[in-house]
Design a protein around this motif. Structure first.
Motif, PDB file in Angstrom:
ATOM      1  N   UNK A  21       6.756 -25.042  -0.289  1.00 32.47           N
ATOM      2  CA  UNK A  21       5.811 -24.004   0.041  1.00 32.47           C
ATOM      3  C   UNK A  21       5.152 -23.480  -0.874  1.00 32.47           C
ATOM      4  N   UNK A  22       6.219 -23.015  -1.818  1.00 31.83           N
ATOM      5  CA  UNK A  22       5.579 -22.308  -3.064  1.00 31.83           C
ATOM      6  C   UNK A  22       4.690 -23.127  -3.903  1.00 31.83           C
ATOM      7  N   UNK A  23       5.017 -24.345  -4.115  1.00 31.44           N
ATOM      8  CA  UNK A  23       4.525 -25.372  -4.757  1.00 31.44           C
ATOM      9  C   UNK A  23       3.132 -25.826  -4.101  1.00 31.44           C
ATOM     10  N   UNK A  24       3.015 -25.688  -2.961  1.00 29.97           N
ATOM     11  CA  UNK A  24       1.934 -26.312  -2.091  1.00 29.97           C
ATOM     12  C   UNK A  24       0.984 -24.757  -2.471  1.00 29.97           C
ATOM     13  N   UNK A  25       1.434 -23.708  -2.389  1.00 25.68           N
ATOM     14  CA  UNK A  25       0.568 -22.401  -2.331  1.00 25.68           C
ATOM     15  C   UNK A  25       0.070 -22.562  -3.965  1.00 25.68           C
ATOM     16  N   UNK A  26       0.987 -22.763  -5.109  1.00 21.56           N
ATOM     17  CA  UNK A  26       0.238 -22.778  -6.219  1.00 21.56           C
ATOM     18  C   UNK A  26      -0.701 -23.814  -6.461  1.00 21.56           C
ATOM     19  N   UNK A  27      -0.324 -25.088  -5.629  1.00 17.17           N
ATOM     20  CA  UNK A  27      -1.415 -25.992  -5.947  1.00 17.17           C
ATOM     21  C   UNK A  27      -2.673 -25.925  -5.447  1.00 17.17           C
ATOM     22  N   UNK A  28      -2.549 -25.030  -4.013  1.00 12.46           N
ATOM     23  CA  UNK A  28      -3.800 -24.600  -3.337  1.00 12.46           C
ATOM     24  C   UNK A  28      -4.489 -23.545  -4.201  1.00 12.46           C
ATOM     25  N   UNK A  29      -3.860 -22.672  -4.628  1.00 14.91           N
ATOM     26  CA  UNK A  29      -4.521 -21.824  -5.539  1.00 14.91           C
ATOM     27  C   UNK A  29      -5.250 -22.460  -6.686  1.00 14.91           C
ATOM     28  N   UNK A  30      -4.644 -23.180  -7.345  1.00 15.73           N
ATOM     29  CA  UNK A  30      -5.344 -24.035  -8.428  1.00 15.73           C
ATOM     30  C   UNK A  30      -6.619 -24.627  -8.050  1.00 15.73           C
ATOM     31  N   UNK A  31      -6.452 -25.390  -6.798  1.00 15.45           N
ATOM     32  CA  UNK A  31      -7.478 -25.899  -6.379  1.00 15.45           C
ATOM     33  C   UNK A  31      -8.527 -25.125  -5.979  1.00 15.45           C
ATOM     34  N   UNK A  32      -8.465 -24.017  -5.366  1.00 17.12           N
ATOM     35  CA  UNK A  32      -9.392 -23.090  -5.247  1.00 17.12           C
ATOM     36  C   UNK A  32     -10.194 -22.619  -6.264  1.00 17.12           C
ATOM     37  N   UNK A  33      -9.179 -22.029  -7.500  1.00 19.61           N
ATOM     38  CA  UNK A  33      -9.886 -21.765  -8.751  1.00 19.61           C
ATOM     39  C   UNK A  33     -10.580 -22.788  -9.196  1.00 19.61           C
ATOM     40  N   UNK A  34     -10.323 -23.997  -9.381  1.00 20.26           N
ATOM     41  CA  UNK A  34     -11.277 -25.294  -9.647  1.00 20.26           C
ATOM     42  C   UNK A  34     -12.633 -25.346  -9.077  1.00 20.26           C
ATOM     43  N   UNK A  35     -12.448 -25.025  -7.678  1.00 25.16           N
ATOM     44  CA  UNK A  35     -13.611 -25.071  -6.732  1.00 25.16           C
ATOM     45  C   UNK A  35     -14.569 -24.248  -7.344  1.00 25.16           C
ATOM     46  N   UNK A  36     -14.006 -22.828  -7.464  1.00 23.88           N
ATOM     47  CA  UNK A  36     -14.791 -21.770  -7.818  1.00 23.88           C
ATOM     48  C   UNK A  36     -15.575 -22.049  -9.117  1.00 23.88           C
ATOM     49  N   UNK A  37     -14.743 -22.587 -10.112  1.00 23.50           N
ATOM     50  CA  UNK A  37     -15.437 -22.863 -11.545  1.00 23.50           C
ATOM     51  C   UNK A  37     -16.704 -23.813 -11.231  1.00 23.50           C
ATOM     52  N   UNK A  38     -16.070 -24.853 -10.252  1.00 20.90           N
ATOM     53  CA  UNK A  38     -17.124 -26.001 -10.032  1.00 20.90           C
ATOM     54  C   UNK A  38     -18.553 -25.291  -9.265  1.00 20.90           C
ATOM     55  N   UNK A  39     -18.213 -24.375  -8.686  1.00 18.85           N
ATOM     56  CA  UNK A  39     -19.280 -23.708  -7.761  1.00 18.85           C
ATOM     57  C   UNK A  39     -20.167 -22.895  -8.693  1.00 18.85           C
ATOM     58  N   UNK A  40     -19.331 -22.272  -9.748  1.00 10.81           N
ATOM     59  CA  UNK A  40     -20.186 -21.339 -10.814  1.00 10.81           C
ATOM     60  C   UNK A  40     -21.116 -22.086 -11.657  1.00 10.81           C
ATOM     61  N   UNK A  41     -20.240 -23.468 -11.963  1.00 11.22           N
ATOM     62  CA  UNK A  41     -21.096 -24.418 -12.936  1.00 11.22           C
ATOM     63  C   UNK A  41     -22.273 -24.817 -12.142  1.00 11.22           C
ATOM     64  N   UNK A  42     -22.125 -25.444 -10.851  1.00  7.98           N
ATOM     65  CA  UNK A  42     -23.392 -25.574 -10.205  1.00  7.98           C
ATOM     66  C   UNK A  42     -24.582 -24.478  -9.832  1.00  7.98           C
ATOM     67  N   UNK A  43     -23.758 -23.396  -9.641  1.00  9.71           N
ATOM     68  CA  UNK A  43     -24.783 -22.155  -9.615  1.00  9.71           C
ATOM     69  C   UNK A  43     -25.849 -22.110 -11.185  1.00  9.71           C
TER      70      UNK A  43
END
Length: 210
Positions: A21-43
């Motif tokens: 569960x912790x690993x899944x949470x960490x992975x989800x947070x990383x993916x969320x951060x990557x998605x946010x960075x990609x969104x900022x780049x796209x912006x």
């Protein structure tokens, strides 16, 4: 005994589940951060595209204005009396300073003058050199004669023409050199030079104002 063993297995499974569960949470947070960075780049890219679109619109409007003015000048120039009486330039001091001082290898010279005719005028400016080679800024090619713009530039009354060229001293140095700036085939400034070995440049020996 079996109950104790079952409890141990249950504890181990729960611990493994917690880790997963912790690993899944960490992975989800990383993916969320990557998605946010990609969104900022796209912006940012969208913002750049909007800016480039605005620049393109401005350039198009400026080109359209220049074309319309050039077309008007051309129609008016069909009347020879109008054309002959309208051609007039006042050369900027910076341009004179650039031409009437020593010329060294790679020197950038500004061409700047004001349309002082009573009407709009279209200008095609050329630079002719002897003993010296000239080029457009940032160009890898040098010529004895260049045309500063591909097409004539239309200037309204009191509007200013601005361009640049770069002077180069060729490998086989000649003792004498000249630079002549023409607008619509008419000389507006010229300078004669003599090569000075001590400064590795061409020094002005005669300048002409027209």
């Amino acid at each position: 005994m079996e109950t104790k063993q079952f409890n141990k297995i249950s504890i181990v499974l729960n611990f493994i589940l917690l880790i997963l569960t912790c690993m899944a949470l960490i992975y989800t947070l990383k993916q969320t951060r990557i998605a946010q960075e990609q969104a900022n780049i796209a912006k940012d890219q969208t913002k750049i595209m909007v800016q480039q679109t605005d620049i393109a619109k401005y350039s198009l409007n400026a080109a359209q204005k220049s074309y319309e003015l050039a077309e008007k000048v051309y129609r008016d120039s069909l009347n020879k009396d109008f054309y002959d009486n309208s051609f007039a330039v006042v050369v900027d001091q910076e341009m004179q300073q650039g031409l009437f001082t020593s010329v060294y290898n790679g020197k950038t010279i500004n061409v700047k003058f004001e349309n002082k005719s009573s009407r709009p005028q279209s200008y095609l400016v050329t630079v002719e050199a002897q003993g010296i080679m000239v080029s457009h800024p940032h160009s890898n090619y040098m010529y004895p004669i260049i045309q500063l713009t591909e097409h004539p530039i239309a200037l309204d009354k009191s509007e200013v023409y601005q361009a640049q060229f770069v002077a180069f001293i060729p490998k086989h140095i000649k003792k004498d050199a000249t630079i002549v700036v023409k607008a619509n085939g008419k000389i507006i400034r010229s300078a004669q030079y003599k090569y000075a070995n001590d400064s590795n440049s061409y020094e002005v020996i005669k300048s002409s104002r027209y």
